[in-house]
Design a protein around this motif. Sequence first.
Motif, PDB file in Angstrom:
ATOM      1  N   ALA A 126       8.346  -5.044   1.631  1.00  0.00           N
ATOM      2  CA  ALA A 126       7.358  -6.007   1.132  1.00  0.00           C
ATOM      3  C   ALA A 126       7.998  -7.371   0.919  1.00  0.00           C
ATOM      4  CB  ALA A 126       6.741  -5.494  -0.170  1.00  0.00           C
ATOM      5  N   ILE A 170       4.352  -1.837   1.779  1.00  0.00           N
ATOM      6  CA  ILE A 170       4.871  -3.153   2.184  1.00  0.00           C
ATOM      7  C   ILE A 170       3.782  -4.222   2.205  1.00  0.00           C
ATOM      8  CG2 ILE A 170       6.783  -2.162   3.499  1.00  0.00           C
ATOM      9  CD1 ILE A 170       5.246  -2.759   6.067  1.00  0.00           C
ATOM     10  N   THR A 171       2.522  -3.812   2.270  1.00  0.00           N
ATOM     11  CA  THR A 171       1.418  -4.787   2.262  1.00  0.00           C
ATOM     12  C   THR A 171       0.726  -4.868   0.910  1.00  0.00           C
ATOM     13  OG1 THR A 171      -0.219  -3.164   2.987  1.00  0.00           O
ATOM     14  CG2 THR A 171       0.980  -4.373   4.712  1.00  0.00           C
ATOM     15  N   ARG A 172       1.252  -4.116  -0.055  1.00  0.00           N
ATOM     16  CA  ARG A 172       0.637  -4.037  -1.379  1.00  0.00           C
ATOM     17  C   ARG A 172      -0.841  -3.648  -1.261  1.00  0.00           C
ATOM     18  NH1 ARG A 172       4.651  -8.016  -1.615  1.00  0.00           N
ATOM     19  NH2 ARG A 172       6.152  -7.649  -3.288  1.00  0.00           N
TER      20      ARG A 172
END
Length: 215
Positions: free
Chosen positions: A111, A144-146
């Motif tokens: 992220a 990683i993209t929340r």
Amino acid sequence: MEHEFWNQRWENNEIGFHEREANPALVQHFHALALAEESRIFLPLCGKTLDIGWLLEMGYRVAGAELSEIAIKQLFEELSVTPEVSDIGELKHYSASNIDIYGGDIFNLSAEILGPVDAIYDRAALVALPEPMRTRYTTHLMEITRQAPQLLIAFVYDQSLLPGPPFSVTEADVKRYYDDSYQLNLLESKAVHGGLKGKCPAEECIWLLNREEQV
């Protein structure tokens, strides 16, 4: 799939999965994400898809992850753009105006490296992975993209008739991977014209995945 499998496909130009125009499902349904102009869209396992050019032309910023260096170089050549290239850990970062492509294994992308994204467009990632890898992939993608909202394209067909990729990803599969984190909305399901790879009947399913608090 093993890294060697995909690298070999690109080296041999065995890229029947590469479309020669922006994906019609993207063009038709992208508005469902209700994004502001200049929003940043993440495309996992992006290859050199023309969808990237379409998104850039529509005023969005793009981030992508791709294993094949050949695909990344061809992507920028076809965009007529020369990227700046730098190393970030085990990844290579290809950067130009409004576009960042991270070359290497997507599981090495964090992220912190990716940075904020407003949405995910998954046309060719989930369906490219065999079932044992999908739980790991979907968990990592959300991390990683929340947990950014997604436009997801999947295929449903009799897996015994065709080995894949693309693999069959059913509604039950989508729910298993994402139902705890998103509200799932099937935007469209339609027959694949001529069958998948011309070999077996298949349905193309376009999903909108929104975070629960967005609804």
